[in-house]
Design a protein around this motif. Structure first.
Motif, short mmCIF file in Angstrom:
data_model
loop_
_atom_site.label_atom_id
_atom_site.label_comp_id
_atom_site.label_asym_id
_atom_site.label_seq_id
_atom_site.Cartn_x
_atom_site.Cartn_y
_atom_site.Cartn_z
N SER A 217 0.84 -1.20 0.00
CA SER A 217 0.00 0.00 0.00
C SER A 217 0.87 1.25 0.00
O SER A 217 1.95 1.27 0.59
CB SER A 217 -0.92 0.01 1.22
N SER A 218 0.38 2.30 -0.64
CA SER A 218 1.12 3.56 -0.68
C SER A 218 0.85 4.42 0.55
O SER A 218 1.49 5.46 0.74
CB SER A 218 0.76 4.35 -1.94
N ASN A 219 -0.09 4.01 1.38
CA ASN A 219 -0.41 4.74 2.60
C ASN A 219 0.11 3.98 3.82
O ASN A 219 0.02 2.75 3.87
CB ASN A 219 -1.93 4.94 2.75
N PRO A 220 0.64 4.69 4.80
CA PRO A 220 1.17 3.99 5.99
C PRO A 220 0.07 3.33 6.81
O PRO A 220 -1.06 3.82 6.88
CB PRO A 220 1.86 5.11 6.77
N MET A 221 0.42 2.19 7.44
CA MET A 221 -0.50 1.52 8.36
C MET A 221 -0.70 2.36 9.61
O MET A 221 -1.78 2.35 10.21
CB MET A 221 0.07 0.16 8.78
N MET A 222 0.35 3.06 10.01
CA MET A 222 0.32 3.83 11.25
C MET A 222 1.38 4.92 11.17
O MET A 222 2.43 4.74 10.55
CB MET A 222 0.60 2.91 12.44
N VAL A 223 1.10 6.06 11.80
CA VAL A 223 2.06 7.16 11.90
C VAL A 223 2.15 7.56 13.36
O VAL A 223 1.14 7.85 14.00
CB VAL A 223 1.64 8.37 11.05
N LEU A 224 3.36 7.55 13.91
CA LEU A 224 3.59 7.98 15.29
C LEU A 224 4.45 9.25 15.26
O LEU A 224 5.47 9.30 14.56
CB LEU A 224 4.30 6.89 16.09
N GLN A 225 4.03 10.26 16.00
CA GLN A 225 4.76 11.51 16.05
C GLN A 225 5.97 11.37 16.98
O GLN A 225 5.88 10.77 18.05
CB GLN A 225 3.86 12.64 16.54
N LEU A 226 7.09 11.93 16.55
CA LEU A 226 8.30 11.96 17.36
C LEU A 226 8.49 13.36 17.92
O LEU A 226 8.05 14.34 17.32
CB LEU A 226 9.52 11.57 16.52
N PRO A 227 9.16 13.49 19.06
CA PRO A 227 9.39 14.82 19.64
C PRO A 227 10.36 15.65 18.81
O PRO A 227 10.34 16.87 18.87
CB PRO A 227 9.97 14.52 21.02
#
Length: 425
Positions: A217-227
């Protein structure tokens, strides 16, 4: 997407069968490295050495190695200059710009294959034979420097992260590379995650995000923000650790789905440079080693019985040794790698040296002679018999010290004996 690769004809099928290569590698073409000829390392030595790979006593990297501590180079690098003071095996057709990352193939793949990514925007693959012979197999290109590489668990694919803000999946069976990830800034880290209920690629970027990708898939399964910007990361399931700018340090758990486990106050006072997870006696990830630009490494356990006693830091990669009150030149720790069998570790630095350490005995096992340029990356192969390290400029002294005429090298050293833990008295 347009595929860019510089290749020449495939290795002869008969020679490949003789070497017992897996089927998908029979079709891999070799790269044409700029300004270098491959004629000296083509099929001639393979035919001449048919029986050598079958005889353990002639093996440099086999289980009953007679390689010794220094090694004997097959490529005439025993000259008096100090580009290879340890007289280690020199990988043929090394990249034409600084080498930022190295990775050996997983144990599921027969033999040993080495991947390197460079600031020449390319990713190269070599076969490393037990004799020390290195055979260029193929290469792929990004449109920006390649900052990180990793393998899939079955060894059929290589994942690459680049300053061009993309990550790619290189299918070694078809020799095709396709984009699988996109960020808003350079992609600094890439890791393959194999969980019981999912598989994905984890990318860390200077856009302050950690993304998880299903390669279909071209879309991420999940995105987590980093500080802050991602500077380095490591993964050993079910644990991931990410170190960021401004000395941020986050541990993630990967079971069921990735989630933040704990934020840790950095044990180091200067910028994070490299991180590597280590395992306990039960082969489970239990902590990590973190290196900084200030010639120091922190050993940090996630849940230690006695944190004040078990967690510690040590100095390394400094001039005049580490036990001196005299002024010192202090160098960055560019890479950390744990031996897959002994659990000891290697560090490499801007001082042009590698060192081997026993973290449990808290002692240094060995330090190399000084190379004539920094060591920018390192890794072990799956059984710990081979230690690979890259010699190239790391820009630690700025652009005025960059010499485009200076060659970059990858060296291979037998690591079976030197990384054994110190005997406890």
């Amino acid at each position: 997407m347009r595929r860019v690769s510089a290749v020449i004809g495939a290795v002869a099928t008969t020679s490949s069968r003789r070497l017992g290569l897996p089927a998908f590698l029979l079709a891999l073409p070799r790269p044409v490295p700029p300004r270098q000829s491959l004629s000296a390392g083509s099929s001639g030595p393979l035919a001449a050495r048919r029986g050598a790979t079958l005889r353990a006593k002639m093996s440099l990297f086999g289980t009953t190695s007679g390689f010794g501590t220094g090694g004997t180079s097959m490529f005439g690098s025993t000259t008096t200059d100090n580009h290879n003071p340890m007289k280690d095996i020199e990988v043929t057709s090394s990249p034409d710009d600084s080498i930022g990352c190295l990775s050996f193939s997983p144990p599921t793949l027969p033999g040993n294959f080495l991947i390197a990514g460079s600031w020449a925007n390319d990713v190269r693959c070599w076969e490393v034979q037990d004799s020390g012979q290195t055979i260029p197999k193929a290469q792929q290109m990004h449109t920006g420097p390649v900052l990180d590489v990793c393998w899939s668990d079955d060894g059929s694919k290589v994942f690459t992260a680049s300053c061009d803000k993309t990550a790619k999946m290189w299918d070694l069976n078809s020799n095709q590379a396709i984009q699988i990830a996109q960020h808003d800034a350079p992609v600094k880290t890439i890791h393959w995650i194999k969980a019981p209920n999912y598989s994905c690629v984890m990318t860390g970027s200077w856009d302050r995000t950690l993304k998880f990708w299903d390669t279909r898939s071209s879309n991420p399964m999940m995105v987590l923000q980093l500080p802050e910007r991602c500077y380095c990361a490591d993964v050993i399931y079910p644990m991931a650790v990410v170190a960021t700018a401004e000395r941020g340090l986050i541990v993630y758990q990967l079971e069921n789905q990735p989630s933040e486990f704990r934020r840790i106050e950095s044990p180091l006072k200067h910028q994070h440079r490299c991180v590597a997870i280590f395992k306990d006696k039960q082969n489970k990830p239990t902590g990590f080693a973190l290196g900084s630009i200030e010639g120091r490494v922190a050993i940090h356990y996630i849940n230690p019985p006695n944190p004040a006693k078990d967690n510690f830091t040590f100095k390394c990669h400094r001039s005049n040794g580490t036990n001196t009150s005299a002024p010192q030149d202090i160098y960055a720790v560019n890479g950390i790698a744990f031996h897959p069998v002994h659990g000891t570790l290697a560090t490499v630095g801007s001082d042009g040296r590698f060192s081997f350490w026993d973290k449990d005995a808290r002692t240094k096992l060995k330090t190399s002679e000084q190379l004539d340029q920094p060591i920018s990356a390192c890794c072990f192969n799956h059984n710990g018999n081979i230690f690979a390290y890259a010699s190239s400029y790391d820009w630690s002294k700025g652009h005025e010290f960059y010499n485009p005429q200076k060659k970059n090298y990858i060296f291979l050293r037998n690591a079976a004996e030197e990384l054994k833990p110190r005997n406890k008295k």
